[in-house]
Design an enzyme around this catalytic site. Structure first.
Site, PDB file in Angstrom:
ATOM      1  N   ASN A  40       0.816  -1.202   0.000  1.00 51.12           N
ATOM      2  CA  ASN A  40       0.000   0.000   0.000  1.00 51.12           C
ATOM      3  C   ASN A  40       0.859   1.265   0.000  1.00 51.12           C
ATOM      4  O   ASN A  40       1.031   1.902  -1.042  1.00 51.12           O
ATOM      5  CB  ASN A  40      -0.952  -0.026   1.201  1.00 51.12           C
ATOM      6  N   ASP A  41       1.423   1.602   1.146  1.00 44.40           N
ATOM      7  CA  ASP A  41       2.143   2.870   1.253  1.00 44.40           C
ATOM      8  C   ASP A  41       3.309   2.977   0.268  1.00 44.40           C
ATOM      9  O   ASP A  41       3.634   4.071  -0.194  1.00 44.40           O
ATOM     10  CB  ASP A  41       2.668   3.052   2.681  1.00 44.40           C
ATOM     11  N   VAL A  42       3.929   1.831  -0.069  1.00 43.57           N
ATOM     12  CA  VAL A  42       5.128   1.892  -0.911  1.00 43.57           C
ATOM     13  C   VAL A  42       4.811   2.184  -2.376  1.00 43.57           C
ATOM     14  O   VAL A  42       5.719   2.366  -3.178  1.00 43.57           O
ATOM     15  CB  VAL A  42       5.953   0.588  -0.833  1.00 43.57           C
TER      16      VAL A  42
END
Lengths: 102, 468
Positions: B392-394
């Site tokens: 997700n965040d990456v």
């Protein structure tokens, strides 16, 4: 032959400095895919502390010293053995597609 | 003569450790590296029984008992660790490494304690080095155990209270003062020694408690360096160059690894240790436009089957679903259909840098299909499909554009630049950092909702049906 020399502290500083550079240089150019196995591998290497713990235990003279020394050897042996097997298991998985086709 | 053999064994061990570590830094030679280092360890441990013959006058009377204790401790320690390391699942490996590392720190602290309560080293310097090594080792032990408990999900949230920083500093200061006392007064009473170790252990716990689970890998790597340092210091106190060299090599290598990991998350080490990540005020980030589109797993699979190139971005969600093997099965089907498939690994994918590589390797994915972020980021723009699984965040483009976002400035994988993006995700939730992912709202992105294993099963199935 008398080998019972003590290491003067300036010598120790040189040893520490050179060892620190060695560690830095060995790791500096490592691809990040190997970071976890390498952390585990270096974790294994400081398992050498078990040798120091054995030294302490062999020279212990009181029950308290023997007890703590026993604990030290137990922990150090766990560090070395666990570190070795964990690293070995991780590294055994790295194979290239060429190697896999053999 | 015996002394000479013991000394030379230590030298051989140090040499083999460095050679082994060097071999371990390339995938092709890595396995031989650990075997080499293992031989070094074996030589050093066997030779250390030579210390029996060199034991001090006072210890002569206890040699038989000490030898028995040593053999029992070795058998128990090796037996337990060997078994646990053999049987633990690869996903749980980070916390086991933390545990083994803590044991090393504990061993360093214990051997220092033996010196303080029993053998009493001569000279201020030896005493000072012993006490400092004990402090670092005990902090590493306590901190590693907390890190293990957090990663193993035995301990849930980060524990924080007002004035925590000041309180921790106070505990550290008190411990340091106790340590100084032990150095200044060689006849310090036993309760002083006990209090010193209690203080060091308490500081290790207190220092680690407020750090969130997502940051634990950096912390484990830091404690790995700590243990190395403690071993090096105790090595000097024992006049043992093998311990000094091995400890310091790990101390510096571990520090470098720690910095590399922190850098991969675009944060400084101080930020990891002292900030309260994830507590950034919500709602500060910019407006999100558009909406998420859902796609069918079978449709997505067919699109990839007829694509020219696919880049897969795996995240920890893939490992949680235990879907790595299924994913590789899917990849092999795509490859058989002539699709060019690559894996793109963000430096912090998984729970440690490189953890995702280990998990993929376990599933049989050859390492030449796997690319680091810097090597593959350029390729996304010319790729037909990016498949994001459990990450997700990456892959959140907000890290590039939204200065308000807590992840602003973190290097990300440019999955959003692919012509088509599929995201396999359990639900509409947010990532670790708790921020909306702009990628999911992009025009070229479709969401495939479901458990990664179930979705990949459907995908494999639909491709097989095409082929028949």
């Amino acid at each position: 032959m008398n080998l019972d020399l003590t290491m003067a502290w300036p010598i120790a500083l040189y040893v520490f400095m050179l060892a620190a550079f060695t560690g830095y240089e060995v790791i500096a150019r490592v691809p990040s895919i190997l970071h976890t196995p390498l952390m585990s591998g270096s974790n294994f290497i400081h398992g050498i502390v078990v040798v120091g713990a054995l030294h302490a235990l062999f020279n212990a003279t009181t029950p308290l010293g023997q007890g703590i020394g026993f604990l030290g050897v137990l922990l150090g042996a766990g560090n070395a053995a666990g570190g070795y097997v964990a690293t070995d298991r991780m590294l055994a998985m790295f194979k290239s597609s060429a190697a896999r086709k053999d | 003569m015996l002394a000479l053999i013991v000394e030379l064994s230590g030298f051989a061990a140090a040499l083999l450790f460095i050679l082994g570590l060097k071999r371990m830094s390339s995938p092709a030679t890595a396995l031989r590296g650990i075997v080499l280092a293992g031989i070094g360890m074996l030589v050093a441990v066997v030779a250390s029984f030579g210390y029996l013959a060199m034991a001090s006058e006072a210890a002569r009377a206890h040699l038989a008992v000490n030898l028995g204790l040593a053999l029992l401790a070795l058998a128990l320690g090796i037996g337990w660790a060997w078994r646990s390391a053999r049987t633990v699942a690869m996903t749980a490996m980070p916390q086991m490494v933390a545990l083994y590392n803590g044991m090393g720190g504990g061993a360093a602290a214990a051997l220092a304690a033996v010196a303080l309560v029993d053998t009493h080293p001569e000279g201020r310097l030896a005493l000072g080095v012993t006490v400092l090594g004990a402090l670092i080792g005990a902090v590493s032990l306590a901190g590693s155990v907390i890190a293990w408990a957090k990663l193993d999900e035995r301990m849930r949230s980060a524990w924080r209270f007002r004035g925590q920083g000041a309180f921790n500093a106070l505990v550290l200061l008190a411990t340091l003062l106790l340590g100084l006392w032990l150095v200044a007064d060689a006849a310090a009473p036993g309760w002083g020694i006990a209090l010193f170790f209690a203080g060091a252990l308490a500081f290790g716990v207190l220092m680690t408690l407020p750090i969130g689970g997502a940051d634990m890998p950096v912390v484990i790597s830091l404690y790995n360096a700590f243990t190395g340092l403690a071993v090096a210091l105790e090595g000097y106190a024992l006049q043992n160059p093998a311990l000094m060299i091995a400890g310091m090599v790990v101390g510096s290598a571990g520090t470098l690894l720690t910095v590399l990991m922190a850098k991969a998350m675009n944060r400084s080490l101080a930020n990891v240790l002292f900030s309260r990540f994830g507590e950034v005020k919500a709602g500060a980030q910019g407006e999100v436009h558009g909406q998420m589109k859902a796609a069918d797993a079978a449709d997505a699979a067919v699109t990839m089957r007829y694509a020219g190139s696919v880049i897969i971005v795996p995240g920890y969600g893939l490992a949680v679903a235990q879907a790595q093997a299924k994913l590789y099965e899917f990849v092999k089907l795509l490859q058989a259909a002539g699709v060019d498939v690559k894996f793109a690994i963000h430096p912090v994918a998984g729970r440690m840098p490189g953890h995702m590589n280990v998990l993929l390797a376990e599933a049989g994915v050859p390492y030449d299909l796997i690319f680091d972020m810097d090597d593959i980021n350029e390729s996304f723009a010319s790729t037909d499909v990016a498949l994001v699984i459990g990450a997700n965040d990456v892959v959140n483009p907000a890290a590039r554009t939204d200065k308000q976002s807590p992840i602003y400035g973190m290097p990300i994988l440019n999955a959003d630049q692919a012509h088509q993006v599929y995201v396999i995700k359990r639900g509409q939730g947010k990532g670790y950092a708790g921020v909306e992912n702009l990628l999911f709202y992009g025009d070229n992105c479709s969401m495939v909702y479901g458990d990664a294993l179930a979705v990949l099963n459907t995908m494999v199935q639909s491709i097989k049906e095409l082929g028949a």
